[in-house]
Design a protein around this motif. Structure first.
Motif, PDB file in Angstrom:
ATOM      1  N   LYS A  52       0.826  -1.210   0.000  1.00 25.78           N
ATOM      2  CA  LYS A  52       0.000   0.000   0.000  1.00 25.78           C
ATOM      3  C   LYS A  52       0.859   1.259   0.000  1.00 25.78           C
ATOM      4  O   LYS A  52       0.549   2.238  -0.681  1.00 25.78           O
ATOM      5  CB  LYS A  52      -0.937   0.004   1.202  1.00 25.78           C
ATOM      6  CG  LYS A  52      -1.997  -1.063   1.114  1.00 25.78           C
ATOM      7  CD  LYS A  52      -2.867  -1.104   2.346  1.00 25.78           C
ATOM      8  CE  LYS A  52      -3.852  -2.251   2.208  1.00 25.78           C
ATOM      9  NZ  LYS A  52      -4.566  -2.524   3.422  1.00 25.78           N
ATOM     10  N   LEU A  53       1.941   1.240   0.747  1.00 22.21           N
ATOM     11  CA  LEU A  53       2.833   2.393   0.782  1.00 22.21           C
ATOM     12  C   LEU A  53       3.478   2.636  -0.574  1.00 22.21           C
ATOM     13  O   LEU A  53       3.622   3.778  -1.005  1.00 22.21           O
ATOM     14  CB  LEU A  53       3.900   2.208   1.864  1.00 22.21           C
ATOM     15  CG  LEU A  53       3.397   2.174   3.309  1.00 22.21           C
ATOM     16  CD1 LEU A  53       4.511   1.748   4.256  1.00 22.21           C
ATOM     17  CD2 LEU A  53       2.844   3.528   3.707  1.00 22.21           C
ATOM     18  N   MET A  54       3.865   1.556  -1.251  1.00 14.09           N
ATOM     19  CA  MET A  54       4.487   1.701  -2.573  1.00 14.09           C
ATOM     20  C   MET A  54       3.491   2.248  -3.588  1.00 14.09           C
ATOM     21  O   MET A  54       3.870   3.003  -4.481  1.00 14.09           O
ATOM     22  CB  MET A  54       5.028   0.361  -3.059  1.00 14.09           C
ATOM     23  CG  MET A  54       6.314  -0.048  -2.385  1.00 14.09           C
ATOM     24  SD  MET A  54       7.711   0.977  -2.837  1.00 14.09           S
ATOM     25  CE  MET A  54       8.108   0.280  -4.410  1.00 14.09           C
ATOM     26  N   ASN A  55       2.229   1.896  -3.461  1.00 15.96           N
ATOM     27  CA  ASN A  55       1.221   2.373  -4.416  1.00 15.96           C
ATOM     28  C   ASN A  55       1.016   3.878  -4.346  1.00 15.96           C
ATOM     29  O   ASN A  55       0.457   4.460  -5.266  1.00 15.96           O
ATOM     30  CB  ASN A  55      -0.107   1.646  -4.198  1.00 15.96           C
ATOM     31  CG  ASN A  55      -0.058   0.234  -4.731  1.00 15.96           C
ATOM     32  OD1 ASN A  55       0.655  -0.075  -5.665  1.00 15.96           O
ATOM     33  ND2 ASN A  55      -0.815  -0.642  -4.099  1.00 15.96           N
ATOM     34  N   THR A  56       1.473   4.511  -3.282  1.00 13.86           N
ATOM     35  CA  THR A  56       1.332   5.966  -3.172  1.00 13.86           C
ATOM     36  C   THR A  56       2.464   6.707  -3.880  1.00 13.86           C
ATOM     37  O   THR A  56       2.413   7.922  -3.998  1.00 13.86           O
ATOM     38  CB  THR A  56       1.300   6.415  -1.695  1.00 13.86           C
ATOM     39  OG1 THR A  56       2.566   6.139  -1.091  1.00 13.86           O
ATOM     40  CG2 THR A  56       0.190   5.713  -0.920  1.00 13.86           C
ATOM     41  N   GLN A  57       3.478   5.984  -4.350  1.00  8.36           N
ATOM     42  CA  GLN A  57       4.653   6.591  -4.976  1.00  8.36           C
ATOM     43  C   GLN A  57       4.507   6.627  -6.499  1.00  8.36           C
ATOM     44  O   GLN A  57       3.822   5.800  -7.082  1.00  8.36           O
ATOM     45  CB  GLN A  57       5.913   5.791  -4.627  1.00  8.36           C
ATOM     46  CG  GLN A  57       6.172   5.646  -3.149  1.00  8.36           C
ATOM     47  CD  GLN A  57       6.421   6.972  -2.482  1.00  8.36           C
ATOM     48  OE1 GLN A  57       7.290   7.718  -2.907  1.00  8.36           O
ATOM     49  NE2 GLN A  57       5.663   7.271  -1.450  1.00  8.36           N
ATOM     50  N   HIS A  58       5.189   7.588  -7.119  1.00 11.36           N
ATOM     51  CA  HIS A  58       5.256   7.631  -8.583  1.00 11.36           C
ATOM     52  C   HIS A  58       6.075   6.439  -9.059  1.00 11.36           C
ATOM     53  O   HIS A  58       6.890   5.885  -8.316  1.00 11.36           O
ATOM     54  CB  HIS A  58       5.911   8.930  -9.055  1.00 11.36           C
ATOM     55  CG  HIS A  58       5.098  10.140  -8.725  1.00 11.36           C
ATOM     56  ND1 HIS A  58       3.950  10.467  -9.406  1.00 11.36           N
ATOM     57  CD2 HIS A  58       5.254  11.082  -7.770  1.00 11.36           C
ATOM     58  CE1 HIS A  58       3.437  11.565  -8.888  1.00 11.36           C
ATOM     59  NE2 HIS A  58       4.218  11.962  -7.875  1.00 11.36           N
ATOM     60  N   TYR A  59       5.890   6.058 -10.322  1.00  8.02           N
ATOM     61  CA  TYR A  59       6.563   4.872 -10.847  1.00  8.02           C
ATOM     62  C   TYR A  59       8.076   4.952 -10.753  1.00  8.02           C
ATOM     63  O   TYR A  59       8.734   3.977 -10.394  1.00  8.02           O
ATOM     64  CB  TYR A  59       6.149   4.620 -12.303  1.00  8.02           C
ATOM     65  CG  TYR A  59       4.694   4.255 -12.453  1.00  8.02           C
ATOM     66  CD1 TYR A  59       4.121   3.259 -11.687  1.00  8.02           C
ATOM     67  CD2 TYR A  59       3.899   4.920 -13.371  1.00  8.02           C
ATOM     68  CE1 TYR A  59       2.780   2.923 -11.827  1.00  8.02           C
ATOM     69  CE2 TYR A  59       2.554   4.590 -13.526  1.00  8.02           C
ATOM     70  CZ  TYR A  59       2.007   3.596 -12.736  1.00  8.02           C
ATOM     71  OH  TYR A  59       0.697   3.263 -12.877  1.00  8.02           O
TER      72      TYR A  59
END
Length: 142
Positions: A52-59
């Motif tokens: 979930k934390l990674m999904n908040t980051q840009h690619y």
């Protein structure tokens, strides 16, 4: 006076390369082990939420974060490292599978450097396999 200076210099030269204090060779660093255990307990809940934390980051940021987590996944052989690796891999496995989609979003001037840093983490035998696989997948470096 000169004798005391030369005696001091001789003592310093004779002790070069000799270890006079610290842990015995092969013994565990308890302070490091305790610190790792405390850090693990503090970060355990966040490690469980990595996806979930990674999904908040840009690619492009995901690629850089995955690289840093890859370093953790490839080091350490104690109990805390093993528990950490399990949580990290469980949370990030899908993101590692999507790296070929993230990579094109990395700025052009950083692509080769980022790839090189990932490849450094692999055993030398696997690097050529990875490069061949990337060619088959038509991953664009430009």
């Amino acid at each position: 006076m000169n004798d005391s200076i030369s005696n001091s210099a001789n003592k310093n030269q004779s002790n070069l390369g000799m270890k006079n204090s610290g842990r015995n060779a092969g013994s565990k660093n308890r302070l490091n082990s305790n610190a790792k255990e405390v850090l693990y307990e503090v970060l355990k809940d966040d490690l469980k939420r990595l996806d979930k934390l990674m999904n908040t980051q840009h690619y492009d940021e995901r690629m850089m974060h995955l690289k840093h987590f890859s370093k953790i996944l490839t080091t350490g052989n104690d109990e805390v490292a093993t528990k950490s690796r399990e949580l990290i891999f469980e949370g990030l496995q899908e993101h590692y599978k999507k790296m070929k989609f993230y990579f094109p979003h990395v700025p052009q001037e950083k692509k080769i450097g980022e790839l090189r840093q990932f490849l450094k983490l692999l055993p030398i035998d696997n690097i050529e396999d990875v490069i061949q696989d990337m060619k088959k997948q038509n991953i664009n470096f430009r």
